[in-house]
Scaffold this motif. Sequence first.
Motif, PDB file in Angstrom:
ATOM      1  N   SER A   1      58.990  58.920  -1.438  1.00 47.93           N
ATOM      2  CA  SER A   1      58.626  59.408  -0.097  1.00 47.93           C
ATOM      3  C   SER A   1      58.479  58.254   0.882  1.00 47.93           C
TER       4      SER A   1
ATOM      5  N   GLN B   1      58.134  66.335   2.473  1.00 50.26           N
ATOM      6  CA  GLN B   1      57.449  66.833   1.274  1.00 50.26           C
ATOM      7  C   GLN B   1      56.238  67.655   1.710  1.00 50.26           C
TER       8      GLN B   1
ATOM      9  N   ASP C   1      63.069  65.679   0.887  1.00 52.45           N
ATOM     10  CA  ASP C   1      62.022  65.169   0.001  1.00 52.45           C
ATOM     11  C   ASP C   1      61.296  66.320  -0.683  1.00 52.45           C
ATOM     12  N   GLU C   2      61.616  66.511  -1.950  1.00 49.93           N
ATOM     13  CA  GLU C   2      60.984  67.559  -2.768  1.00 49.93           C
ATOM     14  C   GLU C   2      60.989  68.920  -2.078  1.00 49.93           C
TER      15      GLU C   2
HETATM   16 MG   LIG Z   1      56.852  61.902  -2.647  1.00 48.52          MG
END
Ligand SMILES: [Mg+2]
Lengths: 436, 257
Positions: free
Chosen positions: B47, B91, B172-173
């Motif tokens: 991240s 995220q 991100d995720e």
């Molecule tokens: Mg992360």
Amino acid sequence: MTPLEYTIDNLPEGLTEGPQWLSDKRRQLRLSFNDKPLPRRGAHLWRYTDPGKFVPNSSATAPVTASPSLAQIESELFGLLEKKHLAAVVVDKCGQTATIRMSDELGKAGVVILPLEKAAQSHTPLVEPHLYQLINSEFGKFEALNGALWQSGVFVYIPDKTTISLPIHLVRDAGTAASQVFPRLLIVAGKNAEATIIDEYTGGPSDISSGAGMSHGAVELFAGADSRVRYLCLQRQAGGMNSYLTCRARIDSGAQMVTIPLALGANLSKQNFGVILNGKGADSRIFGLAFGSQYQQFDNHTLHHHAAGSTTSNIDFKVVLADKATSAYTGLIRIDHSAKGCQAYQENRNLLLNPGTRAETIPELEILNEDVSCTHGATVGPIDPMQVFYLQCRGIDYDTAERLIVAGFLEKTLQIVPGDLRERVSSLIRTRLEAM
Amino acid sequence: MSSHTPLLVLKDVHVEVEGKEVVAGVSLTINAGETHAIMGPNGSGKSSLSNALMGHPSYKITRGDVSLAGRSILAMSADERSRAGLFLAFQYPLAIPGVTVANFMRTALMAHRGKDADMSDFRKLFKAEMAALSIDEKFATRYVNDGFSGGEKKRIEILQLSMLQPKMAILDETDSGLDIDALKTVSQGINRFHNKSNGILLVTHYQRLLDYVKPDFVHVMMSGQFVKSGGAELALKLEDLGYDWVSEENGGKVTVK
Ligand SMILES: [Mg+2]
Ligand SMILES: Nc1ncnc2c1ncn2[C@@H]1O[C@H](COP(=O)(O)OP(=O)(O)OP(=O)(O)O)[C@@H](O)[C@H]1O
């Protein structure tokens, strides 16, 4: 004579007319004004504002020229009245009530909208028991000042069981010069009545270079049992105005009152909004907003006085400051010993857009019994840089992101503003933000 | 399918947060048409790298260079990077109380198209993209991420992706917090977006997203470095064996803290 030694030597001509009881009252208030010392700087509610700023200038007069934008606002409001977006329009020009227009339906329903001094004569049984009941010389020196000298007084009466779904819109214009005005408003809503009153304050000199203009206002409002009253006060006076306003409402059992104080204008604005919850089941909500830029100074007070049990109150007071603007907010919740089972909530959030701004938030609680639920919260701080970053990540530049976040901050309050006015207030704020 | 036009190029990128180096020199080239995945243990810097690429004020690129479509982006602010065609699906997306999703999207699209651009197609486009991602119409008037569930936030991130059509999307995720059906819908959204001229960088912990969105390359990040790269099969191996073998392969040089 220095301004601080100002006394009212005589009531100006014209103010001694009207019924005897009224001129007696005015004389009494004139004397109390002269007797009362000026509030001491630093005294309760005067910690952030110099009382001297509100002492009238003995050479100042009533305004002679209406503000340039008044004609446009006036025609806009008359247009809305014609289109049945408003129920009535009242316009003060140069400190005098100039025009009152209302829809035929209103007249038929028994609604009374009159200059206050006329109503004092023609509707004495409605006016006399109410006028000066909530705001009088005991309140303070400046309240006595308005009590003695008010000129553009308006009386609004909504009979029992009468629903007025469209807003009644008042514009109180203070003209252009560094003069002084003393507007007063008395609203009496009967049992189970319903009404929305918009009280808009405009005008004043554009800056303080040739002395500040002065506005001393007073608003008394009585909401009968089970009534539903919305009172919106829009202060958007020009930048050379020192503006003082006291507003008190007393609401009876089962009444629901919404107060929306919007302070956008003036050089110095000190406003005091209070609601006395006087009967079981009464409910009051205040959605306040102060928006300041340049060197504007706001000093706002709210009071929720729970004088009866099982009453509920809620305050959401928002402040946005830019440039060098400052604000102090003092919110008092008072719950009487006998007022059991009350709920009170108060929140004051302050958004500071520049490092040069300053905001104070002072919650005051006087809770005299234990059987209540009372909470309050306050925040003071800049815009969350992470919110700005999130918007920037979607291509939105910093300034636009900031404006979007401020608009979002004010959204809940603006949603409560009645339709036509909401657009106008939003665009006033937008223009100010864009100019920064 | 890659046309070997470099879209996003990272050269020896170092990232610092709070005075601590969390990304310690990574290099990577993503060509147009490619999908890359970064996997790696918690706290390995995925991240941090993503945020730094987007221009997050707390994540500073202290060394190296990043270019997008041949232009260095290091001197650009986040909004300039976005308008240059970079996108980051967060995220943890942020709430913007009082600002509706529709207003936000309109403002963002206008920022991309330019101030005087024709926006008359906005409503239609917005409605269509919401429908494609099975997002209820009522979300248009809800405030951005305010009280949204984890999965709802992720869907709205992909809605933004499909509305803004960036050149290079870092996700991100995006799969975390999604239920099984939502994972499918969101994956379809990503695949619909993907074409020969754009690139995708996925950050994920799980193979299940990669089942839907097929990566061309998988990179393993540990302690702020890429310690291994391979094809889609590398992700399957990680799923089976975890990360220990990768760090052992590196002679224990890179250890997971
Ligand atoms: Mg992360
Ligand atoms: N804002 C911050 N302040 C201080 N330390 C930070 C900050 N952001 C990240 N870090 C630290 O940097 C390191 C990398 O964190 P990062 O969030 O990049 O990991 P990640 O690989 O994305 O992990 P995860 O898989 O859990 O999302 C961690 O040690 C983390 O604690």
